[in-house]
Design a protein around this motif. Structure first.
Motif, PDB file in Angstrom:
ATOM      1  N   MET A  98      22.917  23.334  -6.332  1.00 18.14           N
ATOM      2  CA  MET A  98      21.847  24.637  -5.912  1.00 18.14           C
ATOM      3  C   MET A  98      20.684  24.400  -7.158  1.00 18.14           C
ATOM      4  N   SER A  99      19.558  24.826  -7.078  1.00 16.64           N
ATOM      5  CA  SER A  99      19.100  25.415  -7.992  1.00 16.64           C
ATOM      6  C   SER A  99      18.038  26.988  -7.840  1.00 16.64           C
ATOM      7  N   ASP A 135      22.435  22.376  -1.557  1.00 21.60           N
ATOM      8  CA  ASP A 135      22.769  21.841  -1.476  1.00 21.60           C
ATOM      9  C   ASP A 135      23.183  20.617  -0.089  1.00 21.60           C
ATOM     10  N   GLY A 136      23.835  21.686   0.733  1.00 18.23           N
ATOM     11  CA  GLY A 136      23.750  21.462   2.763  1.00 18.23           C
ATOM     12  C   GLY A 136      22.167  21.025   2.822  1.00 18.23           C
ATOM     13  N   GLU A 137      21.733  22.343   2.489  1.00 18.34           N
ATOM     14  CA  GLU A 137      20.094  22.191   3.229  1.00 18.34           C
ATOM     15  C   GLU A 137      19.075  20.556   3.286  1.00 18.34           C
ATOM     16  N   LYS A 138      19.648  20.467   1.891  1.00 17.27           N
ATOM     17  CA  LYS A 138      18.972  18.834   0.887  1.00 17.27           C
ATOM     18  C   LYS A 138      19.646  17.720   1.788  1.00 17.27           C
ATOM     19  N   TRP A 139      20.902  17.864   2.078  1.00 14.38           N
ATOM     20  CA  TRP A 139      21.478  16.250   2.992  1.00 14.38           C
ATOM     21  C   TRP A 139      21.875  16.642   4.383  1.00 14.38           C
ATOM     22  N   ASN A 142      10.010  17.589   3.408  1.00  9.89           N
ATOM     23  CA  ASN A 142      11.793  18.707   3.059  1.00  9.89           C
ATOM     24  C   ASN A 142      12.384  18.294   1.964  1.00  9.89           C
ATOM     25  N   TYR A 143      13.052  17.000   2.436  1.00 12.75           N
ATOM     26  CA  TYR A 143      14.609  16.705   1.525  1.00 12.75           C
ATOM     27  C   TYR A 143      13.603  16.404  -0.246  1.00 12.75           C
ATOM     28  N   THR A 171      18.087  29.035   8.645  1.00  9.80           N
ATOM     29  CA  THR A 171      18.957  29.773   6.682  1.00  9.80           C
ATOM     30  C   THR A 171      17.542  29.369   5.565  1.00  9.80           C
ATOM     31  N   GLY A 172      16.267  28.938   5.768  1.00  8.51           N
ATOM     32  CA  GLY A 172      15.588  28.886   4.981  1.00  8.51           C
ATOM     33  C   GLY A 172      14.677  29.947   5.354  1.00  8.51           C
ATOM     34  N   GLY A 173      14.348  30.247   6.082  1.00 12.06           N
ATOM     35  CA  GLY A 173      13.765  31.196   6.276  1.00 12.06           C
ATOM     36  C   GLY A 173      14.404  33.072   5.564  1.00 12.06           C
TER      37      GLY A 173
END
Length: 151
Positions: free
Chosen positions: A1-2, A22-26, A69-70, A138-140
């Motif tokens: 996570m950043s 990391d989950g959202e990224k993948w 988005n990735y 989840t991003g929101g």
């Protein structure tokens, strides 16, 4: 996570805030690959005139937008909820277009497209729509709320 570091204006202390996971990224990368599959699937199953351009354009759009988005998440930026919401809508169109492009609302109306291509688009559209809607949701939730001005 950043993480990004901000200074709290009231106390002057430095605090760390999480951006993306990391989950959202993948998951964004996986949705991007689904978009690539949608774009090339008419060539795998045999091109159907009614589905070829629809799959190329919409699948390419899903591939590029989810890939964007990735890229954002890989470089420490927050999830773009607007982009992922658009991806969810495009994926829902891939699901619905099986019936809308043939002019009928039944699979028997699409003689030009093979049954495998139809089911590939239905499943790919549903999976991509569900995942991208989850990423947007989840991003929101991670958007920081503003603080009230002290007067």
């Amino acid at each position: 996570m950043s993480e990004s570091t901000t200074n709290d204006p009231t106390t002057g202390e430095s605090t760390a805030r999480q951006r993306g996971s990391d989950g959202e990224k993948w998951l964004s990368g996986f949705v991007s690959l689904i978009g690539l599959w949608i774009a090339v699937s008419p060539f795998v199953y045999g091109p159907a005139a009614s589905m070829l351009w629809n799959n190329l354009l919409v699948g390419g759009g899903i591939f590029l937008l989810a890939g964007y988005n990735y890229y954002r998440l890989a470089n420490g930026y927050a999830t773009s909820t607007g982009v992922m919401s658009l991806v969810a809508l495009l994926a829902l169109w891939i699901f619905v277009s099986q019936w809308a492009l043939g002019g009928e609302f039944a699979m028997s109306g699409l003689e030009a497209a093979s049954t495998a291509l139809i089911w590939s688009n239905v499943l790919s559209g549903l999976v991509a729509a569900g995942l991208s809607a989850y990423i947007a949701y989840t991003g929101g939730r991670e958007v920081p709320s503003g603080t009230a001005a002290q007067t």
